[in-house]
Design an enzyme around this catalytic site. Sequence first.
Site, PDB file in Angstrom:
ATOM      1  N   ARG A   5      -2.375 -12.026  -4.478  1.00 29.29           N
ATOM      2  CA  ARG A   5      -3.553 -11.538  -5.197  1.00 29.29           C
ATOM      3  C   ARG A   5      -4.177 -12.636  -6.056  1.00 29.29           C
ATOM      4  O   ARG A   5      -3.484 -13.515  -6.540  1.00 29.29           O
ATOM      5  CB  ARG A   5      -3.131 -10.371  -6.105  1.00 29.29           C
ATOM      6  CG  ARG A   5      -3.053  -9.070  -5.371  1.00 29.29           C
ATOM      7  CD  ARG A   5      -2.372  -7.967  -6.151  1.00 29.29           C
ATOM      8  NE  ARG A   5      -2.685  -7.925  -7.579  1.00 29.29           N
ATOM      9  CZ  ARG A   5      -2.257  -6.959  -8.393  1.00 29.29           C
ATOM     10  NH1 ARG A   5      -1.521  -5.960  -7.908  1.00 29.29           N
ATOM     11  NH2 ARG A   5      -2.545  -6.967  -9.659  1.00 29.29           N
ATOM     12  N   ARG A  20       5.468 -11.931  -5.144  1.00 26.96           N
ATOM     13  CA  ARG A  20       4.863 -10.742  -4.524  1.00 26.96           C
ATOM     14  C   ARG A  20       3.711 -11.130  -3.604  1.00 26.96           C
ATOM     15  O   ARG A  20       2.939 -12.031  -3.891  1.00 26.96           O
ATOM     16  CB  ARG A  20       4.350  -9.822  -5.629  1.00 26.96           C
ATOM     17  CG  ARG A  20       3.619  -8.603  -5.101  1.00 26.96           C
ATOM     18  CD  ARG A  20       3.669  -7.476  -6.078  1.00 26.96           C
ATOM     19  NE  ARG A  20       2.638  -7.555  -7.098  1.00 26.96           N
ATOM     20  CZ  ARG A  20       2.496  -6.647  -8.054  1.00 26.96           C
ATOM     21  NH1 ARG A  20       3.325  -5.629  -8.149  1.00 26.96           N
ATOM     22  NH2 ARG A  20       1.546  -6.775  -8.945  1.00 26.96           N
ATOM     23  N   LYS A  32       5.731  -0.224 -10.391  1.00 26.33           N
ATOM     24  CA  LYS A  32       4.975   1.036 -10.416  1.00 26.33           C
ATOM     25  C   LYS A  32       4.393   1.373  -9.042  1.00 26.33           C
ATOM     26  O   LYS A  32       4.497   2.502  -8.582  1.00 26.33           O
ATOM     27  CB  LYS A  32       3.823   0.969 -11.439  1.00 26.33           C
ATOM     28  CG  LYS A  32       4.276   0.741 -12.872  1.00 26.33           C
ATOM     29  CD  LYS A  32       3.116   0.809 -13.852  1.00 26.33           C
ATOM     30  CE  LYS A  32       2.057  -0.255 -13.665  1.00 26.33           C
ATOM     31  NZ  LYS A  32       2.513  -1.634 -13.898  1.00 26.33           N
TER      32      LYS A  32
END
Length: 214
Positions: A161, A127, A13
């Site tokens: 993250r 990621r 997204k």
Amino acid sequence: MRIILLGAPGAGKGTVAKLLTDFDGSVQISTGDILRSEVRAGTDLGKEAKEYMDRGDLVPDAIIMKMMEGRLQEPDCRKGFILDGFPRTIQQAKNLGELLSRLQVRLDFVANLEVPREVVLDRLTTRRTCSNPACQEIYNIKTKPAPGGKCEKCGSPVVQRDDETEAAILHRLDTYTKKTAPLVDFYRKEGILRDFVSVSSAETVQAIKRELLG
Ligand code: AMP
């Protein structure tokens, strides 16, 4: 354009939204990015949200709606917006519907990004994200490594993250299935859902542009 990007964490997204902003100047509104900025800034909202985010749980609807009511009325949204990661519950979708009709704004469509679970899992574990809140460029240790661990756009360190540990990732996917996947049927019933079945963000962007041009 005025669209919602719906899809599991790792469906692409954020990448798709960033690529689409070049199309017509519409702004990307990512509730995840806004929340991470609040966490970094140490605001009351950030402190409250962090606990939920680190576990991979959703931040309560009331907090999200308060945040988005303000954001959607900012002047940069007049050109259009790409909602990335919002709404994420049926309640948020209903509240958003009411807000948009009050603002007399109509959505073009809801893009449902369908990506196989193994692709999503692989993407999330590999990621990396630019740590600069104003940039948040997305990297991937396999497919798009950041040279020297630094962001190519702004030079800030590229990091993993806090909610991208394996346990939090599995919990986020579970939360998606339980709380967010029901939005697919919700918007299908409203007649505004469009499915985009793809593993490549570039292909999805092209398909969304074609749909917008009608
Ligand atoms: P994201 O970057 O979209 O994956 O979002 C990261 C985290 O922020 C999520 O796992 C949630 O804890 C929180 N979050 C982002 N958007 C929402 C939303 N619309 N509703 C509730 N929580 C959200």
